[in-house]
Design an enzyme around this catalytic site. Structure first.
Site, PDB file in Angstrom:
ATOM      1  CB  THR A 185      -0.916   0.010   1.234  1.00  0.00           C
ATOM      2  OG1 THR A 185      -0.096   0.059   2.426  1.00  0.00           O
ATOM      3  CG2 THR A 185      -1.784  -1.236   1.274  1.00  0.00           C
ATOM      4  CD  GLU A 330      -5.538  -2.718   1.131  1.00  0.00           C
ATOM      5  OE1 GLU A 330      -5.123  -2.132   2.142  1.00  0.00           O
ATOM      6  OE2 GLU A 330      -5.770  -2.122   0.051  1.00  0.00           O
ATOM      7  CE  LYS A 435     -20.512  13.392  14.186  1.00  0.00           C
ATOM      8  NZ  LYS A 435     -20.427  12.204  15.076  1.00  0.00           N
ATOM      9  CD1 TRP A 440     -22.371  11.478   9.098  1.00  0.00           C
ATOM     10  CD2 TRP A 440     -20.213  11.997   9.346  1.00  0.00           C
ATOM     11  NE1 TRP A 440     -21.879  10.725  10.126  1.00  0.00           N
ATOM     12  CE2 TRP A 440     -20.557  11.010  10.305  1.00  0.00           C
ATOM     13  CE3 TRP A 440     -18.910  12.481   9.324  1.00  0.00           C
ATOM     14  CZ2 TRP A 440     -19.645  10.508  11.217  1.00  0.00           C
ATOM     15  CZ3 TRP A 440     -17.992  11.972  10.231  1.00  0.00           C
ATOM     16  CH2 TRP A 440     -18.353  11.007  11.164  1.00  0.00           C
TER      17      TRP A 440
END
Length: 543
Positions: A185, A330, A435, A440
């Protein structure tokens, strides 16, 4: 009752055999800046056998790791097939990581041999003294070997080793569940983590992305993988092209708008894959120059959300459809592709194109809310996407990261909705969602809206601390040359699409949005720059 079917392993060697024998006349071309050098897949097969023999002579006799420090080119493709097919494990090293990270992943993977492009020999030479397990370096091209030296390391010229090797290699029988390759990654939230792909997962993934519900490749295509081969196996494009018999056009180090335009015009690829920042650069160049991009029938794009303005630019100005795809290192990586339903037209069609698409049949999915509670796929309920499947990793190499996995499912970190037809829409990354006052705000939606402004080249939105509301959005903007748009105009351009409380109060104009090693917006750098007072923030109070 047992089936009567043969249990034939699905391996990388099977892909190589199909490409080099059945599609031996297909070609791999490598751009040089002035044109392209090329070889047939039959010649690729012979050179791959020679490389396997050369590596065997250097002591690669089991599942040792062979690293590559290369651009996308023919020699990298040879390693892509030779190393796994001989039973070893390929490790394409991300050349855009920080030096400390590159040394870490090479040591963590325990690479014993590294194949290095000549143009990268000097930076690799500086890295080499810090690599604990490397015994041999193979240099492709005409680099001065003196720049690649370290105690206990033998340095060889790649072409000399291949010339001395036999053109035939006895490929071993390999268990399909054995490791074939590994990628790390990008390390945006800590040390890079290793994902190890099996022969089976690689074959299944390559087969799937050839299908019509994914990228729809066929033997008449010429595929241009601009996405690096060290980035999640180039999205599987190299394996898929060889499997299906499509030509491959390798861009080498020529990844900017101008050379990509010349490459496309000269060699006529039909499918090309890259992250949005690459396509944005090409679009900006093509708008100002007489460029023929008409060979492209489809452009898969992912890595981050694709702005509608970018899709519309290629659609309306050049007749090229961008196909939105989603995945991760992944997930091998392709897990979903946005193909609208046949009856969708007009704005509804655009709504589907801008989603991350339907999850492919092999990838099971679910949304989870707080404390892992399952959320309905109703297109409204927001949760974190979790996936599992035959090309989804179940763990990291030599890592115990339980927080990343949940009851056998991979937690993707992507927050969004899934509608009843299986279309997934990302509203944010879990670490990037803002937030404000307990509600949100999607940074992705704000970015896409801001980038629809004709004066905006790039926009990245991050949350910054606010005493009253906990967080508020900060929009960092890259303007086109000569533009004089101000924050008031920018906010006014998007106010009809958002509630007033969702609109950014703070704007900062920057020269370029910082990018990760795989071309994504690096928002942690922007948050750090804000914290250090390195951004000239202009505040626009609400009425």
């Amino acid at each position: 009752m047992q089936s009567t079917m043969m249990d034939v392993p699905l391996t990388v060697a099977m892909i190589l055999r199909q490409g080099s024998v059945v599609h031996g006349e297909s070609r791999v071309l490598t751009w040089t800046g002035d044109g392209a050098r090329s070889a047939t897949y039959a010649e690729l097969g012979e050179r791959t056998a020679r490389l396997a023999g050369a590596l065997r002579a250097l002591g690669i006799t089991g599942d040792q790791r062979v690293g590559t420090f290369c651009w996308n080119d023919q020699e990298h493709l040879e390693a892509y097939f030779a190393v796994p097919a001989m039973g070893a494990v390929l490790h394409p090293i991300n050349i855009r990581l920080f030096p400390e990270q590159m040394a870490y992943v090479t040591n963590h993977a325990e690479d014993e041999v590294v194949i290095v492009d000549s143009t990268l020999a000097a930076p690799f030479g500086k890295l080499l003294p810090h690599l604990k397990t490397v015994r041999h370096v193979l240099v492709v091209g005409d680099a001065d070997l003196a720049t690649v030296q370290a105690d206990g390391v033998e340095v060889h010229r790649y072409d000399d080793l291949l010339a001395a090797a036999e053109p035939v290699f006895k490929w071993p029988d390999v268990d399909e569940r054995q490791a074939a390759s590994m990628c790390y990654t990008s390390g945006t939230t800590g040390r890079p983590k290793g994902v190890v792909y099996s022969h089976r997962s690689t074959f299944l993934h390559a087969s799937a992305i050839c299908r019509g519900d994914a990228l729809g490749l066929d033997p008449l295509d010429r595929v241009l993988p601009v996405v690096p081969m060290f980035h999640a196996n180039a999205w599987g494009l190299a394996h898929a092209a060889v499997l299906i018999g499509a030509d491959l056009l390798m861009p080498e180090r020529f990844l900017q708008g101008e050379p990509l335009a010349a490459m496309i015009q000269a060699e006529r690829p039909t499918v090309a894959g890259a992250v949005p920042t690459i396509w944005n650069d090409l679009l900006q160049y093509a708008r100002g120059h007489d460029v023929d991009l008409s060979s492209l029938r489809m452009v898969p794009c992912g890595g981050s959300a694709v702005p509608r303005s970018l899709m519309e630019g290629f659609d309306h100005e050049f007749g090229i459809p961008i196909r939105h795809a989603w995945g991760m290192t992944e997930t091998s990586p392709v897990a979903s592709v946005a193909i609208p339903p046949r009856e969708a037209e007009g704005e509804e069609r655009w709504r589907y194109r801008l989603t991350q698409g339907r999850l492919l049949p092999e990838v099971e999915y679910r949304l989870t809310g707080d404390e892992g509670v399952a959320m309905p796929s109703d297109g409204e309920s927001v949760g974190e996407l979790e996936v599992r499947g035959p090309w989804v990793t179940a763990r990291y190499h030599k890592e115990d990261d339980e927080a990343k996995f949940h009851d056998g499912w991979l937690r993707t970190g992507d927050v969004g909705t899934i509608d009843p037809r299986g279309y997934f829409t990302i509203t944010d990354r879990s670490k990037d969602v803002i937030k404000s006052g307990g509600e949100w705000i999607s940074s992705v939606d704000l970015e896409n809206a801001l980038m629809a402004h004709p004066d905006v080249v790039e926009a990245a939105v991050v949350g910054i601390p606010d005493e009253k509301w906990q967080e508020r959005p900060l929009a960092t903007i890259v303007l086109r040359e000569g533009a004089d748009t101000d924050p008031v105009d920018l906010r006014a351009s998007i106010e009809e699409r958002f509630a007033r409380w969702q609109l950014p109060d703070n704007f900062a104009f920057i020269d370029a949005v910082p990018k990760t090693s795989v071309g994504k917006f690096d928002k942690k750098v922007l948050r750090q720059r804000y914290a250090e007072g390195d951004l000239d923030v202009q505040t626009v109070p609400h009425d």
